[in-house]
Write a protein that holds these residues in place. Structure first.
Motif, PDB file in Angstrom:
ATOM      1  N   ARG A 110       2.034  19.847   7.823  1.00 37.38           N
ATOM      2  CA  ARG A 110       1.329  20.640   6.631  1.00 37.38           C
ATOM      3  C   ARG A 110       2.048  19.866   5.523  1.00 37.38           C
ATOM      4  O   ARG A 110       1.441  19.487   4.570  1.00 37.38           O
ATOM      5  CB  ARG A 110       1.216  21.784   6.586  1.00 37.38           C
ATOM      6  CG  ARG A 110       0.213  22.531   7.453  1.00 37.38           C
ATOM      7  CD  ARG A 110       0.426  24.097   7.535  1.00 37.38           C
ATOM      8  NE  ARG A 110       0.504  24.805   6.318  1.00 37.38           N
ATOM      9  CZ  ARG A 110      -0.498  25.076   5.417  1.00 37.38           C
ATOM     10  NH1 ARG A 110      -1.568  25.084   6.028  1.00 37.38           N
ATOM     11  NH2 ARG A 110      -0.080  25.812   4.356  1.00 37.38           N
ATOM     12  N   GLU A 111       3.200  19.632   5.465  1.00 34.42           N
ATOM     13  CA  GLU A 111       4.397  19.466   4.311  1.00 34.42           C
ATOM     14  C   GLU A 111       3.746  17.731   3.905  1.00 34.42           C
ATOM     15  O   GLU A 111       4.078  17.517   3.075  1.00 34.42           O
ATOM     16  CB  GLU A 111       5.697  19.521   4.665  1.00 34.42           C
ATOM     17  CG  GLU A 111       6.056  21.002   4.713  1.00 34.42           C
ATOM     18  CD  GLU A 111       5.691  21.614   6.106  1.00 34.42           C
ATOM     19  OE1 GLU A 111       5.190  20.876   7.171  1.00 34.42           O
ATOM     20  OE2 GLU A 111       5.811  22.891   6.132  1.00 34.42           O
ATOM     21  N   VAL A 112       3.328  17.177   4.771  1.00 33.15           N
ATOM     22  CA  VAL A 112       2.939  15.636   4.570  1.00 33.15           C
ATOM     23  C   VAL A 112       2.010  15.447   3.586  1.00 33.15           C
ATOM     24  O   VAL A 112       1.692  14.597   3.090  1.00 33.15           O
ATOM     25  CB  VAL A 112       2.911  14.960   6.147  1.00 33.15           C
ATOM     26  CG1 VAL A 112       2.620  13.511   5.650  1.00 33.15           C
ATOM     27  CG2 VAL A 112       4.337  14.986   6.598  1.00 33.15           C
ATOM     28  N   GLN A 113       1.074  16.627   3.596  1.00 34.81           N
ATOM     29  CA  GLN A 113      -0.159  16.670   2.884  1.00 34.81           C
ATOM     30  C   GLN A 113       0.053  16.660   1.330  1.00 34.81           C
ATOM     31  O   GLN A 113      -0.899  16.327   0.764  1.00 34.81           O
ATOM     32  CB  GLN A 113      -1.228  17.321   3.515  1.00 34.81           C
ATOM     33  CG  GLN A 113      -1.633  17.425   4.881  1.00 34.81           C
ATOM     34  CD  GLN A 113      -1.951  16.292   5.304  1.00 34.81           C
ATOM     35  OE1 GLN A 113      -2.889  16.012   4.765  1.00 34.81           O
ATOM     36  NE2 GLN A 113      -1.289  15.433   6.277  1.00 34.81           N
ATOM     37  N   VAL A 152       2.254  22.371  -0.912  1.00 37.84           N
ATOM     38  CA  VAL A 152       3.204  22.560   0.197  1.00 37.84           C
ATOM     39  C   VAL A 152       4.341  21.582   0.195  1.00 37.84           C
ATOM     40  O   VAL A 152       5.088  21.753   0.964  1.00 37.84           O
ATOM     41  CB  VAL A 152       2.271  22.129   1.220  1.00 37.84           C
ATOM     42  CG1 VAL A 152       1.195  23.198   1.622  1.00 37.84           C
ATOM     43  CG2 VAL A 152       1.746  20.989   1.500  1.00 37.84           C
ATOM     44  N   LEU A 153       4.464  20.903  -0.717  1.00 39.57           N
ATOM     45  CA  LEU A 153       5.951  20.173  -0.965  1.00 39.57           C
ATOM     46  C   LEU A 153       6.674  20.770  -2.297  1.00 39.57           C
ATOM     47  O   LEU A 153       5.706  20.977  -3.452  1.00 39.57           O
ATOM     48  CB  LEU A 153       5.684  18.648  -1.285  1.00 39.57           C
ATOM     49  CG  LEU A 153       5.509  17.753   0.120  1.00 39.57           C
ATOM     50  CD1 LEU A 153       5.364  16.433  -0.541  1.00 39.57           C
ATOM     51  CD2 LEU A 153       6.880  17.813   0.783  1.00 39.57           C
ATOM     52  N   LEU A 193       0.832  -1.304  -0.054  1.00 36.33           N
ATOM     53  CA  LEU A 193      -0.087  -0.113   0.194  1.00 36.33           C
ATOM     54  C   LEU A 193       0.965   1.123  -0.103  1.00 36.33           C
ATOM     55  O   LEU A 193       1.814   1.354   0.786  1.00 36.33           O
ATOM     56  CB  LEU A 193      -0.915  -0.226   1.282  1.00 36.33           C
ATOM     57  CG  LEU A 193      -1.890   1.327   1.548  1.00 36.33           C
ATOM     58  CD1 LEU A 193      -2.897   1.526   0.037  1.00 36.33           C
ATOM     59  CD2 LEU A 193      -2.430   1.133   2.841  1.00 36.33           C
ATOM     60  N   SER A 194       0.761   1.890  -1.005  1.00 30.84           N
ATOM     61  CA  SER A 194       1.507   3.059  -1.006  1.00 30.84           C
ATOM     62  C   SER A 194       0.791   4.708  -1.268  1.00 30.84           C
ATOM     63  O   SER A 194      -0.280   4.567  -1.680  1.00 30.84           O
ATOM     64  CB  SER A 194       2.527   2.948  -2.140  1.00 30.84           C
ATOM     65  OG  SER A 194       1.973   3.083  -3.589  1.00 30.84           O
ATOM     66  N   CYS A 195       1.148   5.791  -0.704  1.00 25.03           N
ATOM     67  CA  CYS A 195       0.790   7.168  -0.998  1.00 25.03           C
ATOM     68  C   CYS A 195       1.791   7.904  -1.561  1.00 25.03           C
ATOM     69  O   CYS A 195       2.807   7.959  -1.074  1.00 25.03           O
ATOM     70  CB  CYS A 195       0.304   7.511   0.314  1.00 25.03           C
ATOM     71  SG  CYS A 195      -0.164   9.192   0.044  1.00 25.03           S
ATOM     72  N   THR A 196       1.679   8.529  -2.719  1.00 28.51           N
ATOM     73  CA  THR A 196       2.717   9.184  -3.493  1.00 28.51           C
ATOM     74  C   THR A 196       2.293  10.710  -3.771  1.00 28.51           C
ATOM     75  O   THR A 196       1.292  10.672  -4.280  1.00 28.51           O
ATOM     76  CB  THR A 196       2.937   8.258  -4.646  1.00 28.51           C
ATOM     77  OG1 THR A 196       3.533   7.077  -4.354  1.00 28.51           O
ATOM     78  CG2 THR A 196       4.228   9.290  -5.613  1.00 28.51           C
ATOM     79  N   PHE A 197       3.096  11.555  -3.616  1.00 26.97           N
ATOM     80  CA  PHE A 197       3.000  12.929  -4.196  1.00 26.97           C
ATOM     81  C   PHE A 197       3.634  12.955  -5.391  1.00 26.97           C
ATOM     82  O   PHE A 197       5.011  12.796  -5.339  1.00 26.97           O
ATOM     83  CB  PHE A 197       3.526  13.781  -3.060  1.00 26.97           C
ATOM     84  CG  PHE A 197       3.366  15.363  -3.445  1.00 26.97           C
ATOM     85  CD1 PHE A 197       2.100  15.780  -3.637  1.00 26.97           C
ATOM     86  CD2 PHE A 197       4.599  16.034  -3.956  1.00 26.97           C
ATOM     87  CE1 PHE A 197       2.010  17.295  -4.045  1.00 26.97           C
ATOM     88  CE2 PHE A 197       4.478  17.486  -4.539  1.00 26.97           C
ATOM     89  CZ  PHE A 197       3.138  17.971  -4.559  1.00 26.97           C
ATOM     90  N   LYS A 225       1.412  17.784 -17.792  1.00 27.03           N
ATOM     91  CA  LYS A 225       1.702  18.036 -16.305  1.00 27.03           C
ATOM     92  C   LYS A 225       0.564  17.607 -15.594  1.00 27.03           C
ATOM     93  O   LYS A 225      -0.531  18.064 -15.765  1.00 27.03           O
ATOM     94  CB  LYS A 225       2.337  19.243 -16.087  1.00 27.03           C
ATOM     95  CG  LYS A 225       3.496  19.741 -17.032  1.00 27.03           C
ATOM     96  CD  LYS A 225       4.204  21.041 -16.344  1.00 27.03           C
ATOM     97  CE  LYS A 225       5.245  21.470 -17.366  1.00 27.03           C
ATOM     98  NZ  LYS A 225       5.731  22.765 -16.833  1.00 27.03           N
ATOM     99  N   LYS A 226       0.871  17.270 -14.348  1.00 31.51           N
ATOM    100  CA  LYS A 226       0.027  16.783 -13.239  1.00 31.51           C
ATOM    101  C   LYS A 226       0.421  16.861 -12.066  1.00 31.51           C
ATOM    102  O   LYS A 226       1.532  16.107 -11.715  1.00 31.51           O
ATOM    103  CB  LYS A 226      -0.656  15.367 -13.760  1.00 31.51           C
ATOM    104  CG  LYS A 226      -1.926  15.153 -12.753  1.00 31.51           C
ATOM    105  CD  LYS A 226      -2.308  13.546 -13.194  1.00 31.51           C
ATOM    106  CE  LYS A 226      -3.612  13.453 -12.363  1.00 31.51           C
ATOM    107  NZ  LYS A 226      -4.095  11.754 -12.852  1.00 31.51           N
ATOM    108  N   CYS A 227      -0.186  17.281 -11.102  1.00 34.75           N
ATOM    109  CA  CYS A 227       0.072  17.384  -9.590  1.00 34.75           C
ATOM    110  C   CYS A 227      -0.968  16.784  -8.984  1.00 34.75           C
ATOM    111  O   CYS A 227      -2.025  17.070  -8.814  1.00 34.75           O
ATOM    112  CB  CYS A 227       0.377  18.876  -9.028  1.00 34.75           C
ATOM    113  SG  CYS A 227       1.070  19.219  -7.551  1.00 34.75           S
ATOM    114  N   ALA A 228      -0.402  15.614  -7.977  1.00 33.44           N
ATOM    115  CA  ALA A 228      -1.423  14.680  -7.417  1.00 33.44           C
ATOM    116  C   ALA A 228      -0.722  14.046  -6.289  1.00 33.44           C
ATOM    117  O   ALA A 228       0.303  13.885  -6.027  1.00 33.44           O
ATOM    118  CB  ALA A 228      -1.776  13.804  -8.543  1.00 33.44           C
ATOM    119  N   VAL A 229      -1.713  13.888  -5.388  1.00 27.85           N
ATOM    120  CA  VAL A 229      -1.510  12.747  -4.320  1.00 27.85           C
ATOM    121  C   VAL A 229      -2.316  11.556  -4.627  1.00 27.85           C
ATOM    122  O   VAL A 229      -3.505  11.712  -5.009  1.00 27.85           O
ATOM    123  CB  VAL A 229      -1.991  13.424  -2.980  1.00 27.85           C
ATOM    124  CG1 VAL A 229      -1.854  12.298  -1.981  1.00 27.85           C
ATOM    125  CG2 VAL A 229      -1.312  14.654  -2.373  1.00 27.85           C
TER     126      VAL A 229
END
Length: 344
Positions: free
Chosen positions: A299-302, A242-243, A56-60, A138-142
């Protein structure tokens, strides 16, 4: 007659592993998050003695996947957890947590093995910032993903032929707040005017859900010598990355422009209705929910933070404005996503 249950299935190219999941949307209820559960079916012949793992992974991701500037990849793993499912580390009965897992195990036979993950408290929800016309590609996503793969150990390079990847979503839900309804009052004084302009903007509650009209109440007491005109209200979505960049993107997702005016010495008291829906804009999906961040979480982790505000504007020989924040929750999630910023 009971409703038919949908089960998501994906099989690796070499048929060595297959993943079955009853859902791919997992709700963050603020005080707990739905666990991720499913079943992996293996082919012992194709495995050739290798082990099977589920991750299970979460990627920014900030920009395209192939984007790399001066050796720095615009991608960061916010969370990764890997568990071995075969050979099983303990009895299947101890590894089975949900009713749907029991049913899948009974249906799929002896080569089926359950997996189960719980989200930590500090992870963001799924969200994606769609590129503008000049930022194509381009795409910015969590993003969240469940991956099943086989190998001699969990750290070796994963063979694409022997792996399965399913994108899942962590989506935000929040009960209606019992706090005092949002309210903002401002007083404006003008040169050559003895009396001020008083503007009050308030909402009936703090939390609104997808599809629900937003009713904004406006009270304007114009004691000044200026005439107020061109009154407009809008709902603005504010996305903070925020990253990496700390960029901010503001998008109007609902707007009401009126011919209402408030001449000098008069008062206006009126309720306006706004519809923060992409159906009222130009796309076909849901807006992202407001980011609800626990106090102890950085906040940065979000990765990205999404918020909403109602903005009131008017002219009085110059622009005058007032604004107020509220919480927006996207309850109904559609698979096809095409908006400026949306749950993905």
């Amino acid at each position: 007659m009971s409703p038919k249950r949908v089960v998501f299935k994906k099989v690796s190219r070499d048929k060595s592993v297959a993943v079955y999941m009853a859902k791919r949307d997992f709700v963050d209820h603020c005080n707990f998050v739905d666990p991720v559960d499913g079943v992996v079916v293996i082919d012992p012949v194709q495995l050739k003695g290798k082990k099977v793992y589920v991750m299970l992974s979460c990627t920014f991701r900030y920009g395209r996947q192939d984007m790399d500037v001066m050796g720095v990849a615009f991608r960061r793993d916010l969370f990764v957890l890997t568990r071995q499912v075969f050979p099983e580390m303990q009895d299947k009965e101890k590894l089975t947590h949900t009713k749907i897992q029991w049913k899948l195990l009974q249906k799929l036979g002896d080569n089926a093995y359950p997996f189960f993950f719980e989200f930590p408290d500090n992870l963001p929800c799924s969200v994606s910032l769609q590129p503008g016309p000049s930022d194509e590609g381009k795409k910015c996503a969590v993003e969240f993903e469940v991956k099943a793969f086989c190998g001699e150990n969990q750290d070796e390079k994963i063979d694409k032929q022997s792996s399965v990847r399913l994108t899942i979503r962590k989506i935000q839900f929040s009960p209606e707040s019992t706090e005092v309804a949002p309210l903002s009052e401002m007083t404006f004084e003008f040169l050559m005017s003895e009396e001020p302009l008083h503007v009050k903007l308030y909402l009936p509650k703090e939390t609104f859900y997808h599809g629900e009209p937003l009713k904004a109440n406006v009270e304007i007491r114009n004691s000044s010598s200026r005439n107020i005109k061109n009154i407009s209200l809008s709902v603005e979505q504010v996305t903070n990355v925020v990253l990496y960049s700390n960029d901010k993107y503001v998008k109007s997702v609902a707007k009401e422009e009126t011919n209402d005016s408030v001449p000098s010495g008069t008062t206006l008291k009126k309720e306006y209705t706004l519809y923060p829906l992409l159906a009222y804009n130009k796309e076909h999906t849901n807006l992202a929910s407001s980011s609800i961040v626990k106090q102890e979480v950085l906040r940065e982790v979000q990765g990205m933070l999404v918020s909403y505000k109602v903005v009131l504007k008017m002219t009085a020989s110059g622009l005058v404005s007032n604004q107020i924040n509220f919480i927006y929750i996207a309850l109904f999630i559609q698979k096809k996503c095409n908006s400026k910023c949306f749950t993905d």
